[in-house]
Design an enzyme around this catalytic site. Structure first.
Site, PDB file in Angstrom:
ATOM      1  N   ARG A 174      63.468  56.588  85.261  1.00  0.00           N
ATOM      2  CA  ARG A 174      64.480  56.139  85.689  1.00  0.00           C
ATOM      3  C   ARG A 174      64.133  54.648  86.587  1.00  0.00           C
ATOM      4  O   ARG A 174      64.795  53.754  86.615  1.00  0.00           O
ATOM      5  CB  ARG A 174      65.412  57.123  86.802  1.00  0.00           C
ATOM      6  CG  ARG A 174      66.609  56.558  87.401  1.00  0.00           C
ATOM      7  CD  ARG A 174      67.378  55.547  86.430  1.00  0.00           C
ATOM      8  NE  ARG A 174      67.780  56.560  85.362  1.00  0.00           N
ATOM      9  CZ  ARG A 174      68.063  55.698  84.270  1.00  0.00           C
ATOM     10  NH1 ARG A 174      68.457  54.380  84.281  1.00  0.00           N
ATOM     11  NH2 ARG A 174      68.602  56.312  83.316  1.00  0.00           N
TER      12      ARG A 174
ATOM     13  N   LYS B 122      71.586  34.573  96.947  1.00  0.00           N
ATOM     14  CA  LYS B 122      72.448  35.773  96.877  1.00  0.00           C
ATOM     15  C   LYS B 122      71.871  36.460  95.999  1.00  0.00           C
ATOM     16  O   LYS B 122      72.386  36.911  94.948  1.00  0.00           O
ATOM     17  CB  LYS B 122      74.006  35.180  96.388  1.00  0.00           C
ATOM     18  CG  LYS B 122      74.599  34.263  97.368  1.00  0.00           C
ATOM     19  CD  LYS B 122      75.871  33.959  96.774  1.00  0.00           C
ATOM     20  CE  LYS B 122      76.597  32.614  97.854  1.00  0.00           C
ATOM     21  NZ  LYS B 122      77.886  32.323  97.397  1.00  0.00           N
TER      22      LYS B 122
ATOM     23  N   LYS C 265      73.860  23.165 105.944  1.00  0.00           N
ATOM     24  CA  LYS C 265      74.985  23.504 105.341  1.00  0.00           C
ATOM     25  C   LYS C 265      76.030  23.224 106.543  1.00  0.00           C
ATOM     26  O   LYS C 265      75.770  22.720 107.576  1.00  0.00           O
ATOM     27  CB  LYS C 265      75.108  25.023 104.871  1.00  0.00           C
ATOM     28  CG  LYS C 265      74.239  25.453 103.922  1.00  0.00           C
ATOM     29  CD  LYS C 265      74.168  26.996 103.708  1.00  0.00           C
ATOM     30  CE  LYS C 265      75.447  27.305 102.891  1.00  0.00           C
ATOM     31  NZ  LYS C 265      75.746  26.788 101.574  1.00  0.00           N
TER      32      LYS C 265
ATOM     33  N   GLU D  98      74.871  19.850 102.329  1.00  0.00           N
ATOM     34  CA  GLU D  98      76.199  20.433 101.477  1.00  0.00           C
ATOM     35  C   GLU D  98      77.309  19.410 102.259  1.00  0.00           C
ATOM     36  O   GLU D  98      77.428  19.468 103.484  1.00  0.00           O
ATOM     37  CB  GLU D  98      76.371  21.802 101.882  1.00  0.00           C
ATOM     38  CG  GLU D  98      77.658  22.345 101.359  1.00  0.00           C
ATOM     39  CD  GLU D  98      78.083  23.619 101.848  1.00  0.00           C
ATOM     40  OE1 GLU D  98      77.413  24.708 101.256  1.00  0.00           O
ATOM     41  OE2 GLU D  98      78.392  24.048 102.961  1.00  0.00           O
TER      42      GLU D  98
ATOM     43  N   ASP E  83      80.389  20.906  97.592  1.00  0.00           N
ATOM     44  CA  ASP E  83      80.795  22.401  97.767  1.00  0.00           C
ATOM     45  C   ASP E  83      82.393  22.553  97.354  1.00  0.00           C
ATOM     46  O   ASP E  83      83.263  22.115  98.059  1.00  0.00           O
ATOM     47  CB  ASP E  83      80.753  22.842  99.124  1.00  0.00           C
ATOM     48  CG  ASP E  83      80.987  24.446  99.208  1.00  0.00           C
ATOM     49  OD1 ASP E  83      80.582  25.268  98.307  1.00  0.00           O
ATOM     50  OD2 ASP E  83      81.605  24.643 100.167  1.00  0.00           O
TER      51      ASP E  83
END
Length: 281
Positions: free
Chosen positions: A102, A137, A169, A199, A220
């Site tokens: 597994r 992510k 950002k 960004e 963005d």
């Protein structure tokens, strides 16, 4: 051929996954039913079409419990396979193979799912000149493996973490006061090998950002029209990255605006596991 990850990077992840599954007493089912010296020959088989990634995870999961196991891949990572295709043969101690099954399948299926989705995006923009790149992510603890799977699918890796590139950002800009000041500070602090990306969320910030010489500007959630206008205005002064809400249905149109790269968080946060089984041979 995709350059494989060193076993040194994969083994700790595999060991942690095995320890989680084996718990305090080990595989009590196999211990109860299978003789200690029994051997089992089996084959990893794809149940659906996709792109394979993570064969080393399956190999190492088995080897951790049986160092003498014979694992023979039938394909390489990065290979497109069809349903029912053999991926690897293994001959090992039966208890060890059943206990590792597994863990090996979980990692192999997960990474192959990422590679398969990445390949779909790469094919969607083929010929446009735009690269498909991943993001941070990723599943905690699996970043190196998932980013490897993106490469197996034909994608390109964005930064690996907070330490290998500067990415300014919106909240960094808010803390600095302006796009220009944030980029100025970043360029002053960056070493000669460190890239600086900023960004922006509108065309009004583009010229201010470019004035300070960022290596990359992230556009963005721009509309297609604004992406094309940003490409025109930037005129090659910085690499342009489109980001935000990219899907398989929209990727081609985004690529055709002329941006250099398209970052897609879905490659790692929304990929379906590729269905792979282990069948006794």
């Amino acid at each position: 051929m995709i350059e494989p990850l060193p076993d040194l990077l994969i083994a700790p992840i595999v060991r942690a996954a095995l320890a989680e599954d084996l718990g305090r007493a080990g595989d009590v089912t196999s211990q109860a039913c299978v003789p200690a010296d029994a051997r089992l020959r089996a084959v990893f088989v794809s149940r659906k079409a996709g792109v394979i990634s993570g064969l080393a995870c399956a190999r190492l999961a088995i080897a951790e419990l049986d160092s003498s196991a014979d694992f023979r891949p039938a394909v390489e990572d990065g290979t497109r396979v069809g349903p029912g295709q053999n991926l690897a043969w293994v001959d090992a101690n039966a208890r060890a193979l059943l206990a590792a099954e597994r863990t090996g399948l979980n990692l192999l299926g997960r990474l192959s799912g990422v590679a398969s989705l990445t390949r779909a995006y790469v094919e969607a923009v083929e010929g446009s000149g735009a690269a498909i790149v991943d993001t941070r992510k990723t599943t905690p603890g699996l970043r190196a493996l998932e980013k490897y799977a993106v490469r197996c699918g034909g994608g390109v890796n964005h930064r690996f973490g907070l330490d290998d590139a500067i990415l300014i950002k919106d909240n960094h800009i808010a803390a600095c006061g302006s796009v220009g000041e944030a980029v100025r500070r970043a360029k002053a602090a960056a070493g000669h090998l460190m890239k600086v990306e900023v960004e922006i969320d509108g065309l009004g910030q583009l010229e201010e950002a470019l004035k300070y010489g960022p290596d990359v500007v992230m556009l963005d959630n721009f509309s297609l029209a604004d992406l094309a206008e940003a490409v025109r205005r930037a005129a090659g002064r910085a690499m342009l990255e489109a980001s935000g809400g990219v899907s398989l249905e929209t990727a081609r149109a985004i690529a055709e605006t002329g941006v250099d790269v398209i970052s897609v968080g879905a490659l790692t946060h929304s990929a379906n596991v590729l269905d792979i089984g282990l069948d006794a041979a």
